[in-house]
Design a protein around this motif. Structure first.
Motif, PDB file in Angstrom:
ATOM      1  N   LEU A 116      27.277  62.793  25.001  1.00  0.00           N
ATOM      2  CA  LEU A 116      28.713  62.533  24.879  1.00  0.00           C
ATOM      3  C   LEU A 116      29.067  61.135  25.353  1.00  0.00           C
ATOM      4  O   LEU A 116      29.842  60.423  24.694  1.00  0.00           O
ATOM      5  CB  LEU A 116      29.492  63.575  25.688  1.00  0.00           C
ATOM      6  N   GLU A 117      28.498  60.715  26.489  1.00  0.00           N
ATOM      7  CA  GLU A 117      29.003  59.524  27.164  1.00  0.00           C
ATOM      8  C   GLU A 117      28.119  58.291  27.013  1.00  0.00           C
ATOM      9  O   GLU A 117      28.528  57.208  27.414  1.00  0.00           O
ATOM     10  CB  GLU A 117      29.188  59.844  28.650  1.00  0.00           C
ATOM     11  N   GLU A 118      26.930  58.435  26.433  1.00  0.00           N
ATOM     12  CA  GLU A 118      26.030  57.286  26.335  1.00  0.00           C
ATOM     13  C   GLU A 118      25.706  56.986  24.878  1.00  0.00           C
ATOM     14  O   GLU A 118      25.355  57.885  24.119  1.00  0.00           O
ATOM     15  CB  GLU A 118      24.726  57.559  27.103  1.00  0.00           C
ATOM     16  N   GLU A 119      25.810  55.733  24.516  1.00  0.00           N
ATOM     17  CA  GLU A 119      25.391  55.277  23.186  1.00  0.00           C
ATOM     18  C   GLU A 119      24.204  54.332  23.363  1.00  0.00           C
ATOM     19  O   GLU A 119      24.242  53.441  24.218  1.00  0.00           O
ATOM     20  CB  GLU A 119      26.543  54.561  22.475  1.00  0.00           C
ATOM     21  N   TRP A 120      23.150  54.540  22.584  1.00  0.00           N
ATOM     22  CA  TRP A 120      21.947  53.738  22.746  1.00  0.00           C
ATOM     23  C   TRP A 120      21.378  53.371  21.376  1.00  0.00           C
ATOM     24  O   TRP A 120      21.662  54.008  20.373  1.00  0.00           O
ATOM     25  CB  TRP A 120      20.905  54.475  23.581  1.00  0.00           C
ATOM     26  N   SER A 121      20.566  52.328  21.364  1.00  0.00           N
ATOM     27  CA  SER A 121      19.978  51.826  20.120  1.00  0.00           C
ATOM     28  C   SER A 121      18.726  52.617  19.777  1.00  0.00           C
ATOM     29  O   SER A 121      17.844  52.803  20.623  1.00  0.00           O
ATOM     30  CB  SER A 121      19.632  50.336  20.257  1.00  0.00           C
ATOM     31  N   VAL A 122      18.653  53.097  18.550  1.00  0.00           N
ATOM     32  CA  VAL A 122      17.492  53.834  18.068  1.00  0.00           C
ATOM     33  C   VAL A 122      16.588  52.842  17.339  1.00  0.00           C
ATOM     34  O   VAL A 122      16.983  52.268  16.320  1.00  0.00           O
ATOM     35  CB  VAL A 122      17.912  54.981  17.128  1.00  0.00           C
ATOM     36  N   GLU A 123      15.375  52.668  17.831  1.00  0.00           N
ATOM     37  CA  GLU A 123      14.489  51.643  17.280  1.00  0.00           C
ATOM     38  C   GLU A 123      13.076  52.175  17.136  1.00  0.00           C
ATOM     39  O   GLU A 123      12.728  53.237  17.665  1.00  0.00           O
ATOM     40  CB  GLU A 123      14.498  50.406  18.203  1.00  0.00           C
ATOM     41  N   GLY A 124      12.264  51.416  16.428  1.00  0.00           N
ATOM     42  CA  GLY A 124      10.837  51.682  16.334  1.00  0.00           C
ATOM     43  C   GLY A 124      10.494  53.051  15.782  1.00  0.00           C
ATOM     44  O   GLY A 124      11.070  53.532  14.801  1.00  0.00           O
ATOM     45  N   GLU A 125       9.537  53.710  16.439  1.00  0.00           N
ATOM     46  CA  GLU A 125       9.054  55.005  15.984  1.00  0.00           C
ATOM     47  C   GLU A 125      10.150  56.074  16.041  1.00  0.00           C
ATOM     48  O   GLU A 125      10.217  56.946  15.175  1.00  0.00           O
ATOM     49  CB  GLU A 125       7.864  55.438  16.844  1.00  0.00           C
TER      50      GLU A 125
END
Length: 431
Positions: A339-348
């Motif tokens: 809900l509270e964290e947004e993060w970058s999806v990268e690589g594998e």
């Protein structure tokens, strides 16, 4: 050995194709699918099974204690007999389950309404009874020769999830107890008079005798039985005004939450293998504030002044705390982080996410998704998928201009996204 009739069987007619909708709408139906999707060794076979079930390839389903059976047709109409096995509960486990169920009238009422309250399953787990299957509990047998779950047994599991949505007593029959036998036993226990118990007498060894014996103490007694429930703290409602800086309502809530948490920890410690389980991660102050606000004590809930203090102490507004509590109810700290964290999806991780999205829907049924970080938003609709750090997909729904948690997590993005769609509508599909 089980006292119930092992020959009891129910047969359910073949169901129509499940195009354009998820297979499980209830939380227990999704838990059933999680046991399949997390436990199968070949994810491609699971996807094949989902496509077969969606296309209507599963025939009539027979359910009896320990086994479900159906004929599943391949895309080329080749029939295969598929069986999925699940251990039945023992007589002792059924006795404990029935006893804990009648202790709460709400549990019995929910079952009569064809509902499976989460607290019933949690209480059963605390007593060492697993109603829903876990990782590796669903064993597969198929005449195609596969030694693990194949497309046919996976398709059967997806179809059973639809049956469980309609009637949770299907799970009880599979675990070994037909519906009428279960209801009869619950009725008998509800009307039985409580047995008189003799007062317990403490046992021990005289300290002087133990010392004179050369400090050789007798072996420790066996661990005590788990109490019926957590202790109830005393009421702090008094005529005298509270001391300065003491909030009685907040103190009562904290004491009750602590008693409930201590009861859960004791139950876990008394279960076999407790020493082998990893310790839970320590919560931050902000996470613990949400845990306290999310706890449910009967029908009282969290008093609003206490909720306001928890919100302020955790750095959230009242509205943000309400959203955080909603997430916590669905999945604890993991759901709160989504809900509270947004993060970058990268690589594998990004490659796996894209592969899951590509294979989740049949051709022509996949909605148009716009990606940002770990969030995939449905274009033209109020739905969103969020990817957790553990690889599960969480459904979100837009309400009054904000994204709110809409259901439990799932390994399959299509199953997760189905949680945010009204039954029977095709709003989130692209045709």
């Amino acid at each position: 050995m089980n006292r119930y009739d092992s020959d009891t069987e129910r047969t359910f007619a073949a169901m129509p194709p499940a195009r354009g909708r998820g297979f499980a709408q209830t939380w227990w139906g999704r838990a059933w699918l999680a046991a399949l999707e997390d436990g199968a060794l070949d994810a491609e076979q699971v996807r094949t099974g989902r496509r077969l079930a969606r296309a209507g390839g599963v025939g009539a389903v027979s359910v009896r204690p320990g086994r479900i059976t159906a004929v599943v047709q391949d895309r080329d109409r080749t029939p295969h007999r598929a069986d999925v096995l699940l251990d039945v509960l023992t007589d002792d486990q059924w006795d404990r389950f029935l006893d804990l169920t009648v202790e709460r009238a709400g549990h019995v009422a929910a079952l009569l309404d064809r509902d499976m309250p989460p607290h019933l399953v949690e209480d059963a787990e605390t007593a060492g009874i697993d109603l829903l299957p876990g990782l590796g509990d669903l064993e597969a047998e198929c005449d195609c020769g596969a030694w693990d779950h194949c497309g046919h047994t996976a398709a059967l599991c997806y179809q059973v999830a639809r049956l469980l949505d309609q009637d949770p007593f299907v799970l009880f029959l599979l675990r070994g107890c037909p519906e009428q036998a279960l209801l009869d036993d619950l009725q008998a226990r509800s009307t039985a008079a409580p047995a008189e118990t003799a007062p317990l007498r403490p046992e021990g060894v005289d300290a002087a005798e133990a010392y004179l014996a050369g400090h050789v103490l007798p072996p420790l007694p066996a661990a005590p039985d788990l109490p019926q429930g957590p202790g109830v703290p005393p009421s702090l409602d008094a005529d005298a005004p509270p001391p300065v800086g003491v909030d009685p309502a907040a103190l009562e809530l904290l004491a009750a939450r602590t008693a409930a948490e201590a009861y859960v920890l004791l139950a876990q410690a008394l279960r076999e293998g407790a020493e082998q389980r990893p310790s839970a991660a320590r919560l931050t102050a902000a996470q613990d504030a949400v845990r306290l606000a999310a706890g449910r004590l009967g029908d009282r809930g969290t008093p609003q002044p206490v909720a306001d203090r928890l919100a302020a102490g955790s750095g959230r507004s009242r509205e943000q705390l309400a959203l955080a509590v909603r997430a916590w109810w669905l999945g604890g700290a993991a759901a709160l982080a989504v809900l509270e964290e947004e993060w970058s999806v990268e690589g594998e991780t990004l490659a796996r996410a894209r592969a899951a999205l590509e294979s989740a829907w049949d051709e022509g049924e996949r909605p148009v998704l716009r990606a940002r970080g770990n969030r995939w938003t449905v274009v033209g609709a109020a739905g969103q998928l969020r990817l957790g750090q553990d690889g599960r997909w969480w459904p979100y729904l837009k309400e009054r201009g904000r994204w709110v948690p809409a259901g439990d997590a799932a390994q399959d993005p299509a199953t997760a996204l189905a949680s945010v769609r009204p039954d029977g509508e095709e709003a989130l599909s692209q045709h």
